[in-house]
Design an enzyme around this catalytic site. Structure first.
Site, mmCIF file in Angstrom:
data_model
loop_
_atom_site.group_PDB
_atom_site.id
_atom_site.type_symbol
_atom_site.label_atom_id
_atom_site.label_comp_id
_atom_site.label_asym_id
_atom_site.label_seq_id
_atom_site.Cartn_x
_atom_site.Cartn_y
_atom_site.Cartn_z
ATOM 1 N N HIS A 188 1.038 -5.382 -15.499
ATOM 2 C CA HIS A 188 1.487 -4.861 -15.197
ATOM 3 C C HIS A 188 2.704 -4.315 -15.624
ATOM 4 O O HIS A 188 3.837 -3.282 -15.206
ATOM 5 C CB HIS A 188 1.686 -5.186 -12.794
ATOM 6 C CG HIS A 188 1.015 -5.583 -12.797
ATOM 7 N ND1 HIS A 188 0.644 -4.578 -11.677
ATOM 8 C CD2 HIS A 188 -0.098 -6.395 -12.471
ATOM 9 C CE1 HIS A 188 -0.784 -4.944 -11.410
ATOM 10 N NE2 HIS A 188 -1.062 -6.272 -11.813
ATOM 11 N N ARG A 295 1.657 3.168 -5.390
ATOM 12 C CA ARG A 295 1.187 1.861 -5.236
ATOM 13 C C ARG A 295 1.827 1.268 -4.212
ATOM 14 O O ARG A 295 2.742 0.882 -4.663
ATOM 15 C CB ARG A 295 1.492 1.432 -6.754
ATOM 16 C CG ARG A 295 0.612 2.056 -8.241
ATOM 17 C CD ARG A 295 0.322 0.428 -8.698
ATOM 18 N NE ARG A 295 0.192 1.581 -9.582
ATOM 19 C CZ ARG A 295 0.235 2.515 -10.324
ATOM 20 N NH1 ARG A 295 1.830 2.501 -10.928
ATOM 21 N NH2 ARG A 295 0.098 2.862 -12.098
ATOM 22 N N ARG A 331 -1.162 5.448 -1.704
ATOM 23 C CA ARG A 331 -2.724 4.527 -2.025
ATOM 24 C C ARG A 331 -1.722 3.517 -0.332
ATOM 25 O O ARG A 331 -1.201 2.900 -0.946
ATOM 26 C CB ARG A 331 -2.979 4.081 -2.411
ATOM 27 C CG ARG A 331 -4.007 3.125 -2.913
ATOM 28 C CD ARG A 331 -4.716 2.074 -4.647
ATOM 29 N NE ARG A 331 -3.345 1.486 -4.909
ATOM 30 C CZ ARG A 331 -3.575 1.423 -6.141
ATOM 31 N NH1 ARG A 331 -4.697 0.969 -6.835
ATOM 32 N NH2 ARG A 331 -2.508 0.332 -6.739
ATOM 33 N N GLU A 430 -13.784 4.056 -7.753
ATOM 34 C CA GLU A 430 -14.105 2.920 -8.509
ATOM 35 C C GLU A 430 -14.640 1.999 -8.829
ATOM 36 O O GLU A 430 -14.966 0.760 -9.375
ATOM 37 C CB GLU A 430 -11.912 2.539 -8.615
ATOM 38 C CG GLU A 430 -11.602 1.881 -6.713
ATOM 39 C CD GLU A 430 -10.479 1.126 -7.406
ATOM 40 O OE1 GLU A 430 -9.929 1.594 -7.473
ATOM 41 O OE2 GLU A 430 -9.427 1.808 -6.122
ATOM 42 N N ASP A 454 -10.389 0.147 -12.975
ATOM 43 C CA ASP A 454 -11.539 0.015 -12.372
ATOM 44 C C ASP A 454 -12.833 0.277 -12.555
ATOM 45 O O ASP A 454 -13.683 -0.641 -12.543
ATOM 46 C CB ASP A 454 -10.932 -0.522 -10.915
ATOM 47 C CG ASP A 454 -9.771 -2.099 -10.186
ATOM 48 O OD1 ASP A 454 -10.292 -2.819 -11.194
ATOM 49 O OD2 ASP A 454 -9.479 -1.908 -9.546
ATOM 50 N N ARG A 464 -10.797 -6.144 -17.122
ATOM 51 C CA ARG A 464 -9.655 -5.142 -17.082
ATOM 52 C C ARG A 464 -8.604 -6.557 -17.462
ATOM 53 O O ARG A 464 -7.732 -5.923 -18.767
ATOM 54 C CB ARG A 464 -8.896 -4.274 -16.439
ATOM 55 C CG ARG A 464 -8.791 -4.824 -15.017
ATOM 56 C CD ARG A 464 -8.981 -3.758 -13.693
ATOM 57 N NE ARG A 464 -7.743 -3.997 -14.579
ATOM 58 C CZ ARG A 464 -6.315 -2.587 -13.525
ATOM 59 N NH1 ARG A 464 -7.411 -2.442 -12.184
ATOM 60 N NH2 ARG A 464 -5.633 -2.050 -13.842
ATOM 61 N N CYS A 501 -6.265 9.294 -11.298
ATOM 62 C CA CYS A 501 -4.889 8.166 -11.498
ATOM 63 C C CYS A 501 -5.109 7.624 -12.205
ATOM 64 O O CYS A 501 -4.282 6.347 -12.441
ATOM 65 C CB CYS A 501 -4.089 8.321 -10.019
ATOM 66 S SG CYS A 501 -5.891 6.713 -9.032
#
Length: 550
Positions: A188, A295, A331, A430, A454, A464, A501
């Site tokens: 993040h 998000r 989302r 994903e 993902d 990841r 995205c």
């Protein structure tokens, strides 16, 4: 000269003093005190400091966004001095002869519970405001810095790593760049850096020492190099890179207002990924043509309890209105895996990336899902909102999501609340399952958006978040690119559009492949829009090939 080597996860060069993130781990403890007058004086100072901060925030919001956004902070400032609230604190202080931190915390809990128990939804939403006001007073009492940075000048922020909730609360105006001991390109911290358009380096391990606090650091987010006390040759090299960076920024400004179209007339939408309403400024500053990924989990990560319908509605409405008719794809809640929220009380899982996350939580907790959907549809009356569901693997999941949407629309119609009944519905591609089911899924939705982070993780069986996998985590792997082609073919066969995205969308080396595959939209960090537009405008779509899929 001290050289440190990490992994560059957000490009750019910068320099500034190193500052280690101040994490608040303190709890409110009840202590018996003798000097009540001193406690009252401490409270009065914290109260005055809180009012001053909130009024300054109100003025800042008024200057940047108008009166409507300033009202919240003005209301908070009034509540800090509310007679009943202050009276409750002072009464607890005198009756229990306790420290003022405990008295303020008690008052905050009491008033928040009182508002949360009310029948009126608007009044219920005020419980979160009371908790926020109390948190500010407590921070001022305990000397905790709002935003985690106690510095008058901008800094390069150093940390072991930052949790999603911590990145949300940072004072971003004071950050020149990030460097972390842990993390990865998908952390993040890295995502925030790319959104802000500033350099970031992760994976430094023990080489990043607290002893370096305050020293001037020179960082290169492309090479992953950090230098302290550089020699003259290294310093000159850094200055040259900085000068080239500034020249490129000036050149990119000429891309503003230009069409996103290739030399042979192929149009492609250039949208932006954002994590909170405050990121909209960066979207507009970089001439993003829409928002391809908002998000929404920021609301949940930043809260101490489930955000109400009204809180969510205000956030979505703010973004939709600010984008002035441009598409805003929001989302739905995507927590779980690396994004944990305490009040959800999720069971600890050995492999959370494969566990209860994203749409699985929403379908298992219909009331949480319903609250968000109501807020989303209400916001659709104020802009071009689209709703996107993450982590889809099956047709039945999409049908359940659409059933929930229809139920919410029926409720809003009955209540006379305006919304757009034509709100677009999309899903994230994903998982390998969604690739194999793409033809069936495309019949049910208006668009696909590929989450390449993902998709890479699940297709290559590579975590990841693991920084040690190196070359094994390869988003350029032919399997990933072939999966994109399969999804694009399925989308176009059913007459819907497809975008990307994930972080891969900003990879300039893959732009010809995306054009050859037929990708219709790329949603990237705001700072990536203008360089990507420049590359698109130099491309000839009909000359692009699928050779990277081989």
């Amino acid at each position: 000269m001290i050289l440190l080597q990490g992994k560059g996860v957000s490009r750019g060069v910068t320099s500034g003093p190193l500052y280690f993130f101040q994490r608040n781990t303190g709890e409110i403890v009840r202590n018996t005190v003798e000097d009540l007058e001193n406690e009252k004086a401490r409270f009065e100072r914290a109260q005055a400091q809180s009012v001053k901060q909130l009024k300054a925030l109100a003025e800042k919001c008024r200057a940047e966004s108008g009166d409507e956004s300033a009202v919240l902070f003005e209301a908070h400032a009034m509540f800090v001095e509310d007679e009943d609230y202050v009276g409750s604190i002072l009464t607890t202080l005198e009756e229990e002869r306790c420290n003022v931190e405990y008295a303020a915390w008690q008052a905050g809990e009491q008033f928040a519970a009182m508002f949360a128990a009310m029948d009126d939804e608007y009044m219920q939403a005020r419980a979160a405001d009371i908790k926020d006001v109390t948190r500010r007073i407590l921070n001022n009492l305990m000397g905790i810095v709002e935003g985690g940075i106690d510095s008058e000048e901008p800094v390069i922020l150093a940390a072991d790593d930052l949790a999603p909730s911590e990145t949300l609360q940072l004072d971003k105006s004071k950050i020149l760049g990030f460097i972390t001991q842990g993390g990865s390109g998908n952390s993040h911290t890295a995502i925030l850096a790319r959104t802000m358009g500033i350099p970031a380096i992760c994976g430094l391990g023990d080489a990043l020492k607290q002893d370096y606090e305050g020293r001037t650091a020179y960082i290169d987010g492309e090479t992953g190099k950090i230098c302290l006390e550089p020699d003259e040759l290294t310093l000159q090299s850094f200055r040259d890179k900085l000068a080239k960076q500034e020249q490129m920024r000036e050149l990119m400004q000429t891309m503003k207002g230009q069409e996103d179209v290739t030399l042979d007339g192929r149009h492609i939408k250039l949208y932006c990924n954002i994590g909170s309403p405050e990121d909209v400024g960066a979207v507009l500053a970089n001439d993003g043509q829409g928002i391809g990924l908002f998000r929404s989990e920021f609301l949940y990560l930043a809260a101490s309890d489930y955000p109400t319908e009204e809180e969510q509605f205000q956030a979505y409405k703010t973004v939709a209105a600010a984008m002035n008719g441009k598409r805003v794809i929001i989302r739905t809640l995507d927590i779980g895996a690396d994004k944990q929220v305490d009040y959800f009380n999720l069971t600890k899982e050995e492999n959370p990336a494969m566990g209860l996350r994203a749409i699985r939580i929403c379908l298992n907790r219909p009331e949480v899902f319903r609250t968000q959907l109501r807020a989303l549809y209400r916001a659709s009356a104020y802009g071009k909102v689209a709703i996107m569901f993450p982590m889809i693997t099956s047709v039945w999941e999409v049908k359940e999501c659409k059933r929930a949407c229809n139920s919410v629309m029926a409720e809003l119609t009955k209540e006379g609340i305006p919304f757009n009944p034509e709100t677009e519905i999309g899903i994230m591609i994903e998982t390998p399952a969604s690739i194999f089911m793409a033809h069936d899924l495309a019949k049910l939705v208006d668009f696909f958006s590929v989450g390449t982070n993902d998709l890479t993780q699940y297709t290559l069986a590579c975590d990841r978040q693991c920084n040690d996998l190196g070359k094994f985590f390869d988003p350029h792997h032919p399997a990933i690119l072939r999966a994109l082609k399969m999804a694009a073919d399925a989308a176009h066969a059913e007459g819907i559009w497809i975008g990307i995205c994930g972080e891969l969308g900003a990879d300039l080396s893959l732009l010809p492949t995306f054009l050859a595959i037929g990708i219709d939209e790329l949603s990237v960090s705001p700072a990536s829009v203008l360089p990507l537009r420049a590359a698109i405008r130099k491309s000839i779509a009909q000359n692009c090939t699928l050779e990277m899929l081989e």
